[in-house]
Design a protein around this motif. Structure first.
Motif, short mmCIF file in Angstrom:
data_model
loop_
_atom_site.label_atom_id
_atom_site.label_comp_id
_atom_site.label_asym_id
_atom_site.label_seq_id
_atom_site.Cartn_x
_atom_site.Cartn_y
_atom_site.Cartn_z
N SER A 251 1.05 -1.14 0.11
CA SER A 251 -0.12 0.06 -0.09
C SER A 251 1.08 1.31 -0.03
O SER A 251 2.07 1.24 0.00
CB SER A 251 -0.92 -0.20 1.06
N GLY A 252 0.38 2.48 0.00
CA GLY A 252 1.00 3.77 0.00
C GLY A 252 1.75 3.80 1.39
O GLY A 252 1.60 2.94 2.35
N HIS A 253 2.42 4.80 1.50
CA HIS A 253 3.02 5.24 2.82
C HIS A 253 2.22 5.36 4.19
O HIS A 253 2.57 4.57 5.11
CB HIS A 253 3.63 6.63 2.87
N SER A 254 1.01 5.89 4.06
CA SER A 254 0.11 5.85 5.06
C SER A 254 -1.19 5.66 4.40
O SER A 254 -1.55 5.46 3.25
CB SER A 254 0.27 6.91 5.79
N ARG A 255 -2.44 5.63 5.35
CA ARG A 255 -3.75 5.63 4.70
C ARG A 255 -4.23 6.55 3.83
O ARG A 255 -4.99 6.65 2.81
CB ARG A 255 -4.74 5.67 6.19
N ALA A 256 -3.46 7.87 3.93
CA ALA A 256 -3.87 8.94 3.08
C ALA A 256 -3.06 9.06 1.67
O ALA A 256 -3.11 10.00 0.94
CB ALA A 256 -3.32 10.18 3.83
N ASP A 257 -2.23 8.04 1.43
CA ASP A 257 -1.51 7.85 0.21
C ASP A 257 -1.94 6.67 -0.67
O ASP A 257 -1.81 5.39 -0.25
CB ASP A 257 0.02 7.71 0.80
N PRO A 258 -2.41 7.25 -1.79
CA PRO A 258 -2.67 6.06 -2.50
C PRO A 258 -1.58 5.45 -3.40
O PRO A 258 -1.94 4.51 -4.42
CB PRO A 258 -3.80 6.75 -3.78
N GLY A 259 -0.43 5.88 -3.38
CA GLY A 259 0.75 5.19 -4.20
C GLY A 259 0.88 5.75 -5.66
O GLY A 259 1.39 4.71 -6.18
N LYS A 260 0.15 6.64 -6.12
CA LYS A 260 0.14 7.12 -7.21
C LYS A 260 1.49 7.08 -8.02
O LYS A 260 1.52 7.12 -9.34
CB LYS A 260 -0.78 7.97 -7.61
N TYR A 261 2.43 7.40 -7.21
CA TYR A 261 3.92 7.85 -7.56
C TYR A 261 4.70 6.72 -8.25
O TYR A 261 5.71 6.75 -8.81
CB TYR A 261 4.66 8.65 -6.71
#
Length: 336
Positions: A251-261
Motif C-alpha cells: 500500500s502507500g506510505h500511510s492511509r492518506a497515500d494511494p501510491g500513485k507515484y
C-alpha cells in the motif's frame, strides 16, 4: 542405498517454520482488518501498514528471546504482534479503546508493550536508533544478556542519528542489531533518487567496520537465519550488526497515500514476491498439507474476528488518561 541429501532449510525445523507462517498470516490479517476498521471510521487519524513486509517482523520475532528489546518506527504493528502482543490489544489501541495495549493513549504511531519487550514505536525519523544504543549499553553495563533489535526504514539512513548510533554501537561493541527495512520509498520519494549508494544501509556498513549484510526481506527463512546469527553474535559479546532487508510495501506510505507515484507494473512484480505466497509454497515443499495450512489460516481469521468483536464492545479510553503519567510521580500539575 545412497544417503538422502539434506534439504535446504533443514536447520530451521518444522515447528519454527510453522511459527514463521503463523506470525506472517496473523500480521497480514490483523492489518487488513485495521484497514477495514479505518474505512468504517472506527480507527481515527492515520496509521502505517506493513502489508508486504511481514517476513521481516516474523523472522526476527521468531529469532528473538523473551527479554530481548524491540525498537521500531511508526510502522510498528507488525513488530509488536511478532513479539507476542495480542491482536485484541493492538486493534484496541488503534481504536482508542480501554482494552488497547496502552488503553488508547498511544494509538497507532506510538504502539508500545514493555511486557512483550516492545519499547516503543517512534514517529521521529532516526531518533530511536540512539535510544536503542542506550538500551544495549544498559544490558552491557549490568551484565544482562538481552539483545536490542532496532528496525527502521531506508529513509533513516540519510539521517544523522543513523550514523551516530552505528559509530557509538561499534565503538562500545554494544549488543544491538540494526535492521533496515528497505521498501524502496522514503515516504513518497524513491530512496535511490536521493542516496549516493545503491543499498543505503548495506553499502555504508564498511564505514563502521561492519560486514555488508544484504538479504531478501520477503523470505522469512532467510530473515530468520540472518536474525538468529546476528542476535547470537550480539548476545555472546560480538557487538552490533547492520542488516538491510529488501522488501516492498503493498500500500502507500500511510492511509492518506494511494501510491500513485509508483511506476506501472512495479506493484504487480512485487506481488509475485509476496512473502506469504512464498512461504505458503515453502511449507508445501517441506511436507505441510493443504489442510494443515488451511487450519493455520482459519485460526488466524478466528483470532481477528474475536479481537474485532471485543474491541467494538470495549469502552472508549477514559479522558482522565490524557493527564496521567505526565510527570514521574504520575500527576500532571505544573511543577515550579
Amino acid at each position: 542405498m545412497a544417503a538422502t541429501k539434506p534439504r535446504e532449510n533443514d536447520d530451521i525445523g518444522t515447528e519454527t517454520r510453522r511459527e514463521l507462517y503463523r506470525l506472517q498470516i496473523e500480521i497480514r490479517d490483523a492489518e487488513k482488518r485495521a484497514y477495514d476498521l479505518f474505512l468504517q471510521n472506527l480507527i481515527k487519524g492515520t496509521s502505517h501498514l506493513s502489508l508486504g513486509q511481514e517476513a521481516v517482523a516474523a523472522g526476527f520475532g521468531a529469532a528473538m528471546k523473551k527479554g530481548d528489546k524491540t525498537f521500531c518506527t511508526y510502522r510498528g504493528h507488525a513488530h509488536t504482534l511478532a513479539r507476542g502482543a495480542s491482536i485484541e490489544g493492538v486493534l484496541g489501541e488503534l481504536m482508542l479503546r480501554d482494552n488497547g495495549l496502552m488503553r488508547g493513549k498511544g494509538g497507532s504511531m506510538h504502539l508500545t508493550s514493555a511486557e512483550h519487550g516492545v519499547m516503543g514505536s517512534y514517529a521521529i525519523i532516526g531518533a530511536h536508533l540512539c535510544i536503542a544504543c542506550g538500551s544495549a549499553w544498559r544490558a552491557q553495563y549490568l551484565g544482562e544478556k538481552d539483545v536490542t533489535v532496532c528496525f527502521f526504514g531506508d529513509g533513516t539512513t540519510n539521517i544523522g542519528a543513523f550514523h551516530e548510533a552505528l559509530n557509538f554501537a561499534v565503538v562500545w561493541k554494544l549488543p544491538v542489531v540494526f535492521v533496515c527495512e528497505n521498501n524502496l520509498y522514503m515516504e513518497y520519494t524513491p530512496i535511490g533518487d536521493v542516496t549516493a549508494v545503491e543499498h543505503p544501509a548495506a553499502d555504508r556498513a564498511a564505514a563502521y567496520g561492519l560486514p555488508r549484510i544484504l538479504i531478501d526481506g520477503n523470505d522469512a527463512d532467510v530473515v530468520y537465519r540472518t536474525a538468529r546469527d546476528a542476535i547470537a553474535k550480539a548476545r555472546d559479546g560480538g557487538g552490533p550488526s547492520l542488516i538491510e532487508c529488501l522488501t516492498y510495501r503493498h500500500s502507500g506510505h500511510s492511509r492518506a497515500d494511494p501510491g500513485k507515484y509508483r511506476p506501472p507494473g512495479e506493484l504487480e512484480r512485487w506481488l509475485e514476491r509476496d512473502p506469504i505466497k512464498i512461504y505458503k509454497q515453502r511449507l508445501k515443499d517441506f511436507g505441510f498439507t493443504e489442510a494443515q495450512i488451511d487450519a493455520i489460516d482459519a485460526e488466524s481469521k478466528r483470532k481477528v474476528e474475536e479481537a474485532t468483536a471485543a474491541c467494538k464492545a470495549a469502552p472508549q479510553a477514559p479522558t482522565e488518561l490524557l493527564t496521567a503519567h505526565v510527570y514521574a510521580d504520575g500527576g500532571w500539575a505544573w511543577r515550579n
